[in-house]
Design an enzyme around this catalytic site. Structure first.
Site, PDB file in Angstrom:
ATOM      1  N   HIS A  60       0.719  -1.008  -0.029  1.00  9.05           N
ATOM      2  CA  HIS A  60       0.096  -0.019   0.046  1.00  9.05           C
ATOM      3  C   HIS A  60       0.896   1.193  -0.051  1.00  9.05           C
ATOM      4  O   HIS A  60       1.962   1.092   0.572  1.00  9.05           O
ATOM      5  CB  HIS A  60      -1.051  -0.085   0.913  1.00  9.05           C
ATOM      6  CG  HIS A  60      -0.365  -0.086   2.663  1.00  9.05           C
ATOM      7  ND1 HIS A  60      -0.411   1.344   3.073  1.00  9.05           N
ATOM      8  CD2 HIS A  60      -0.183  -0.804   3.693  1.00  9.05           C
ATOM      9  CE1 HIS A  60       0.015   1.244   4.420  1.00  9.05           C
ATOM     10  NE2 HIS A  60       0.118  -0.191   4.519  1.00  9.05           N
ATOM     11  N   ASP A 171       5.683   2.125   6.680  1.00  2.88           N
ATOM     12  CA  ASP A 171       4.586   1.476   6.681  1.00  2.88           C
ATOM     13  C   ASP A 171       3.655   2.403   5.782  1.00  2.88           C
ATOM     14  O   ASP A 171       3.200   3.381   5.919  1.00  2.88           O
ATOM     15  CB  ASP A 171       3.772   1.499   7.989  1.00  2.88           C
ATOM     16  CG  ASP A 171       2.308   0.671   8.105  1.00  2.88           C
ATOM     17  OD1 ASP A 171       2.089   0.291   7.001  1.00  2.88           O
ATOM     18  OD2 ASP A 171       1.614   0.796   8.882  1.00  2.88           O
ATOM     19  N   GLU A 201      -5.315   1.632   2.273  1.00  2.00           N
ATOM     20  CA  GLU A 201      -5.150   0.183   2.986  1.00  2.00           C
ATOM     21  C   GLU A 201      -5.220   0.685   4.692  1.00  2.00           C
ATOM     22  O   GLU A 201      -6.073   0.104   5.386  1.00  2.00           O
ATOM     23  CB  GLU A 201      -3.882  -0.040   3.056  1.00  2.00           C
ATOM     24  CG  GLU A 201      -3.649  -1.595   3.609  1.00  2.00           C
ATOM     25  CD  GLU A 201      -3.230  -1.400   5.064  1.00  2.00           C
ATOM     26  OE1 GLU A 201      -3.051  -2.697   5.705  1.00  2.00           O
ATOM     27  OE2 GLU A 201      -2.942  -0.423   5.750  1.00  2.00           O
ATOM     28  N   GLU A 202      -4.810   1.912   5.063  1.00  2.00           N
ATOM     29  CA  GLU A 202      -4.889   2.100   6.288  1.00  2.00           C
ATOM     30  C   GLU A 202      -6.348   2.503   6.746  1.00  2.00           C
ATOM     31  O   GLU A 202      -6.395   2.712   8.189  1.00  2.00           O
ATOM     32  CB  GLU A 202      -4.035   3.196   6.653  1.00  2.00           C
ATOM     33  CG  GLU A 202      -2.523   3.004   6.548  1.00  2.00           C
ATOM     34  CD  GLU A 202      -1.948   2.167   7.708  1.00  2.00           C
ATOM     35  OE1 GLU A 202      -2.626   2.087   8.553  1.00  2.00           O
ATOM     36  OE2 GLU A 202      -0.747   1.805   7.419  1.00  2.00           O
ATOM     37  N   ASP A 224       3.639  -6.120   3.676  1.00  2.00           N
ATOM     38  CA  ASP A 224       3.686  -4.819   4.587  1.00  2.00           C
ATOM     39  C   ASP A 224       4.568  -5.166   5.579  1.00  2.00           C
ATOM     40  O   ASP A 224       5.430  -6.043   5.819  1.00  2.00           O
ATOM     41  CB  ASP A 224       2.328  -4.991   4.898  1.00  2.00           C
ATOM     42  CG  ASP A 224       1.662  -3.646   5.388  1.00  2.00           C
ATOM     43  OD1 ASP A 224       2.436  -2.718   5.835  1.00  2.00           O
ATOM     44  OD2 ASP A 224       0.418  -3.433   5.297  1.00  2.00           O
ATOM     45  N   HIS A 312       3.404   2.924  13.470  1.00  2.00           N
ATOM     46  CA  HIS A 312       2.663   3.971  13.463  1.00  2.00           C
ATOM     47  C   HIS A 312       3.210   5.353  14.242  1.00  2.00           C
ATOM     48  O   HIS A 312       2.378   5.971  15.351  1.00  2.00           O
ATOM     49  CB  HIS A 312       1.350   3.624  13.927  1.00  2.00           C
ATOM     50  CG  HIS A 312       0.467   3.019  12.816  1.00  2.00           C
ATOM     51  ND1 HIS A 312      -0.776   2.641  12.761  1.00  2.00           N
ATOM     52  CD2 HIS A 312       0.877   2.311  11.647  1.00  2.00           C
ATOM     53  CE1 HIS A 312      -0.947   2.018  11.574  1.00  2.00           C
ATOM     54  NE2 HIS A 312       0.034   1.825  10.818  1.00  2.00           N
TER      55      HIS A 312
END
Ligand code: CO
Ligand code: ZN
Length: 347
Positions: A60, A171, A201-202, A224, A312
């Site tokens: 992604h 990410d 995607e998130e 990922d 994150h």
């Protein structure tokens, strides 16, 4: 690592992936027989094989970030998260507000300076809704440049730290890099390989849903990052993966259980080629594989993960050796895999 730097420094919150898409498209143009994007904005690059089925590889392009939710009469901005930043790591960060022009801002939470906080106030948990952006401009000027819905990304630069690389958006730009580099390395392959740089995607694997629907692949591999929680504060059974110990072959997460034959095959290839690998079980979280698996009447899928510390946050950190192992395993897999081998025959 010049490409990884460019990929991670580019902005691209869910739904606003235009800048990162442009960069990925240039890379795909040099590798693929055909590159197009679909209505959602997924970028789809085809590298033709010897006509033996279709493999969809997905990484992604979107990154977690924010949209401007409110502009107050002093010119401060309030935020709507798109994807889940760890609020505890956001105090005192810099952001870029992508309005009519890019503006740098200070991110702070609606609180008093530490000097005058009471003990009770110090204990209060940070929430995204308490954060605001200070652009250093009066409200009228802010409103000329910034609109509700404008994307906000974290301002951070790519750095090498020891044998690792760190930036925001590892990410999943690291996954996009692995996809590009692996396909570059694969000279001949039985299946047509569809590289898909997915969007959104998130916020729930949305780009993978539509691109899998459109492509009807026979097999899917998602790329990922995954948790490498191997730092102070965690217990070894909860590490998920360890940084620098190789590519992670995912057994399951909360979006998908990888096809067992596929997992076995990936393991065998890694052993045969001396590629360092580790097995991964992620109790919570998902990848594009979850969406690909549930398309058509079901598709065999697996995820190859790049171990990542501080997922994150703006300091996402991956190891050089893991990146290399991921590229090598995907390249070897593509060069010898016939998708038909993974469809259960005992139905
Ligand atoms: Co993520
Ligand atoms: Zn991701």
């Amino acid at each position: 690592m010049e490409l990884l730097k460019r990929l991670t420094e580019a902005p691209g919150i869910p739904g606003r992936e235009d800048k990162i898409r442009e960069i990925v498209k240039k890379e795909m143009d040099g590798i693929c027989d055909d590159v197009r994007s679909d209505a959602m904005g997924n970028l789809i690059g085809l590298k033709k094989g010897s006509g033996n089925g279709k493999i969809m590889v997905a990484g992604h392009m979107d990154e977690i970030g924010f949209m401007v939710k409110h502009i107050d009469d002093k010119g401060f901005l309030r935020l709507q998260p798109v994807g889940g930043f760890d609020a505890r790591t956001l105090m005192g960060r810099r952001v870029i507000v992508h309005g009519k022009e890019d503006l740098i801002g200070n991110l702070s939470s609606a609180t008093k300076p530490i000097h005058i906080l009471t003990e009770e106030e110090k204990k209060k948990e940070l929430q995204i809704k308490d954060f605001f952006i200070d652009l250093g401009l009066p409200s009228e000027k802010v409103k000329e440049i910034v609109e509700i819905g404008d994307p906000v990304t974290l301002r951070q630069e790519f750095v090498q730290i020891g044998d690792s690389y760190s930036n925001k958006a590892m990410d999943d730009r690291a996954g996009v890099l692995v996809m590009l580099e692996a396909v570059k390395k694969t000279k001949k392959h039985p299946a047509d390989v569809y590289m898909v740089a997915t969007v959104q995607e998130e916020v729930g694997l949305r780009g993978a849903v539509t691109s899998a629907f459109g492509l009807e692949p026979d097999l899917g591999i998602a790329l990922d990052v995954t948790l490498a929680a191997d730092f102070p504060g965690g217990e070894e059974p909860e590490y998920v993966t360890k940084l620098g110990q190789g590519v992670a072959i995912k057994i399951m997460d909360s979006s998908a259980i990888s096809n067992h034959q596929l997992v076995k095959s990936l393991k065998e290839i890694a052993r045969k080629k001396d590629i360092p690998y580790q097995m991964e079980i992620l109790p919570r979280g998902g990848t594009d594989a979850g969406a690909i698996q549930a398309s058509k009447a079901g598709v065999p899928v697996a995820t190859l993960s790049i171990p990542c510390r501080y997922v994150h946050t703006v300091n996402e950190m991956i190891h050089h050796d893991d990146l290399e192992a991921s590229i090598n395993l995907l390249a070897s897999f593509l060069s010898e895999t016939n998708p038909g081998d993974f469809v259960p025959t005992n139905r």
